[in-house]
Structure formats: C-alpha cells, structure tokens
Design a protein around this motif. Structure first.
Motif, short mmCIF file in Angstrom:
data_model
loop_
_atom_site.label_atom_id
_atom_site.label_comp_id
_atom_site.label_asym_id
_atom_site.label_seq_id
_atom_site.Cartn_x
_atom_site.Cartn_y
_atom_site.Cartn_z
N ASP A 1 0.83 -1.20 0.00
CA ASP A 1 0.00 0.00 0.00
C ASP A 1 0.87 1.26 0.00
OD1 ASP A 1 -2.30 -1.49 0.04
OD2 ASP A 1 -2.52 -1.42 2.23
N GLY A 2 0.48 2.22 -0.82
CA GLY A 2 1.15 3.51 -0.82
C GLY A 2 2.48 3.56 -1.54
N VAL A 3 2.83 2.50 -2.26
CA VAL A 3 4.12 2.43 -2.94
C VAL A 3 3.90 2.42 -4.46
CG1 VAL A 3 6.25 1.13 -3.28
CG2 VAL A 3 5.15 1.18 -1.02
N GLN A 4 4.44 3.41 -5.14
CA GLN A 4 4.38 3.46 -6.59
C GLN A 4 5.60 2.74 -7.17
OE1 GLN A 4 2.04 5.03 -9.00
NE2 GLN A 4 3.26 3.47 -10.05
N ARG B 1 8.32 5.71 -3.57
CA ARG B 1 8.43 5.12 -4.90
C ARG B 1 9.50 4.03 -4.90
NH1 ARG B 1 7.57 10.34 -4.86
NH2 ARG B 1 9.80 10.74 -4.50
N LEU B 2 9.19 2.93 -5.59
CA LEU B 2 10.12 1.81 -5.73
C LEU B 2 10.46 1.67 -7.21
CD1 LEU B 2 11.59 -0.78 -4.82
CD2 LEU B 2 9.38 -1.97 -4.96
N HIS B 3 11.73 1.84 -7.54
CA HIS B 3 12.18 1.83 -8.93
C HIS B 3 13.02 0.58 -9.20
CE1 HIS B 3 11.24 6.19 -8.84
NE2 HIS B 3 11.87 6.18 -7.68
N GLN C 1 2.93 -5.73 -14.83
CA GLN C 1 1.67 -5.26 -14.26
C GLN C 1 1.91 -4.16 -13.22
OE1 GLN C 1 -0.38 -8.75 -12.82
NE2 GLN C 1 -0.15 -9.81 -14.78
N ALA C 2 2.95 -4.32 -12.41
CA ALA C 2 3.23 -3.32 -11.37
C ALA C 2 3.57 -1.97 -11.99
CB ALA C 2 4.37 -3.80 -10.48
N ALA C 3 4.27 -2.00 -13.12
CA ALA C 3 4.68 -0.76 -13.77
C ALA C 3 3.50 0.01 -14.35
CB ALA C 3 5.70 -1.06 -14.87
N THR C 4 2.37 -0.67 -14.58
CA THR C 4 1.20 0.01 -15.13
C THR C 4 0.24 0.50 -14.05
OG1 THR C 4 -0.07 -2.05 -15.33
CG2 THR C 4 1.34 -1.44 -17.19
#
Length: 316
Positions: free
Chosen positions: A71-74, A115-117, A103-106
C-alpha cells in the motif's frame, strides 16, 4: 533515497523494509534500535539496480508480488527493460516475475508515500560523497557475443544517501571436493556429493545454496536440508560400524571441544528464544530479536564448561 544493488531476494527484503510503513513493523520481532532508525528517517525513493534484465533476476515470485503490491508504494520499471525478451524461452518462475513487473509498472498509486524503482541493465561504477554518500554513478550494460555482461560507457547518476550491497552469493571450491565452476555449486544428487561423472562419494553431503545455487527462501532451505538429512540417516543405517566408531559418535561434543569448537545445541536455541520472548514483553510483542552477536554468544555459553567465550572467541 536508497539504492539496493542486486536483483535477488535479499534486494527485495531491503526494498520491503525501506518502503513499508514503519508503524506496520512495530508488530514484528524486529530489534528496537532498527525500528527507531526506520521511524525517524523517511525514504522517498528506493532503487533496485541490476546489471542484467528482469528475465535474469533471481527473485522468488511470491516475494516479488507482495513487494509490488504494498500500500502507498508506486512501482516503476525503467523504459526498455522488457525489450528483446522472448517469453517462450522463459521458465515458469521467470515468466511469472516478468509478468509481475509488467503489471506493477502500469499500476498508478494516487498520493504515493514512496516510490520503488526497478532499474535493469545498469551497474554501479562509483559511489561519490565526502562524509556520507551523495550519489551513485551507474553504467548501462549489455550482453556481448558470448553472453557476458559488458559496460557500454553510457553513465548516469542517481542521487542517494544510502547504498546497500545485495549482490547475492556464489559458491567457491573446497579442497578435495568436486566443484561445478559454471553453476558455482558442489555436484550432488539430492544432497549426496557426487564426482563429476555422477558417482556418489561416501559420507559427504551438502545442503543450501552450495547444493542448489543462490535461490529460494527459508522454507526452501528447510525442505532442502530435510532431503539431505533423510539420505544421510539412510546411509548411516546401512553402514557397518564397530564399537569404537559408535563411541566416537557419542563423544562428538568432546572431540569438537578438544579442537576449540563449541556447537550450538537445541537447548541453546531455546534459551535464545526465551530471552527474545522476555525482551518482547517490554514492547508489548510476542518476541523481539536480539541483534548483538556478543549477547547471543553469552546466552548459549551459560552452561558451557569454562563459561562464556573470550573476546578472542567473539572476534573469530
């Protein structure tokens, strides 16, 4: 901003701890000093950096999926990361990992708290800063004609205040044992060490990553060890022994002590568990981990002849 270098489960663990809401970690058995640091420091960006592509990563799919759904992580994946991947050539786990990342990237997370890159095809070439980390220099990578990772000379910079090494593990040979240089493991069949042509070696066994390579989680290691121990016990039951050998087995602790070795027993483990439960009570938890190595050694040495280890023992 924090950078975790590596694309295995250790990097996922690092990213999960740094991106989770510290309040959620209060319920865990994490040591209190660690929780204090996580509570007082805010991490806005976490970068997971790997020198190969997403289809080369050794993530376990379950752990990757859970991380990407926090939750809360882009989550972002760098542009071009999926180019050139032929999913028909991927095994089941790798294909699932690629699908999770796609899927996570969309997925768009409104008002994300961090943010998690995922940054693939990069390798660190320099960490810059004076008293502390200021930024990380990354070089774009590619595969050469032999399939080796090489630098392209294309350098970019990531601002960061923390860099963590999570590049995993590769086995090294032991004198007198066969070794698979390509896979970095000791050749074996279900835990029995074998020669290079597949013949089992008597009374020699292997478990863990040196047995199967650096992949899997704690549960994987449990089943892996159980497999090896079953074979060891079966071999022991089928091996003739004389009385002297039986006495030597019974006196194993004494033989180890004569060599300066003190194995940790199940009673030692239970003593540590009890001490961690007592510590947890003070924080309203079922348990809190003891993080100090010296304190753990003191706990397992309470009933050992000669008392606790010396400072030299601890250093070793």
């Amino acid at each position: 901003s924090a950078v975790a270098v590596g694309v295995g489960n250790v990097a996922l663990d690092v990213a999960r701890i740094l991106t989770r809401d510290p309040a959620e970690l209060e319920r865990t058995d994490m040591p209190q000093p660690v929780l204090d640091v996580l509570t007082t420091h805010t991490v806005a960006d976490v970068w997971v950096v790997g020198r190969r592509g997403p289809h080369h990563a050794s993530f376990t799919t379950k752990e990757l999926r859970e991380l990407c759904a926090l939750d809360g992580v882009q989550v972002t994946v760098d542009a071009g990361a999926f180019e050139g991947i032929d999913e028909a050539d991927l095994d089941r786990r790798t294909r699932a990992n690629v699908d999770v990342l796609r899927q996570a990237a969309t997925r768009v997370v409104p008002e994300a708290r961090c943010r998690l890159h995922f940054l693939f095809w990069r390798r660190p070439v320099a960490i810059e800063g004076d008293a502390c980390v200021r930024d990380v220099q990354l070089e774009r990578t590619a595969l050469d004609a032999q399939g080796r990772v090489v630098g392209t000379g294309d350098i970019s910079t990531l601002e960061a205040q923390l860099v963590l090494r999570a590049i995993g593990y590769r086995g090294v040979p032991l004198p007198g044992l066969p070794f698979d240089l390509e896979r970095g493991v000791i050749p074996n069949r279900e835990g029995r060490i074998t020669t290079e042509d597949g013949h089992p070696l008597p009374r020699e066994y292997v478990v863990g990553w040196i047995k199967r390579g650096p992949i899997g989680v704690i549960g994987t290691n449990k089943s892996d060890a159980a497999e090896t121990v079953r074979l060891l016990l079966a071999d022991l039951a089928d091996t003739p022994r004389d009385d002297a050998e039986d006495r030597a087995l019974l006196d194993l602790d004494r033989h180890l002590a004569e060599r300066g070795l003190h194995p940790t027993s199940y009673d030692d483990w239970r003593r540590i568990e009890a001490a961690e439960a007592t510590r947890g009570e003070g924080f309203g938890r079922a348990s809190t981990k003891i993080e100090a190595w010296a304190e753990l050694l003191d706990l397992v040495a309470l009933d050992r002849p000669g008392g606790p280890p010396t400072p030299a023992d601890r250093d070793g």
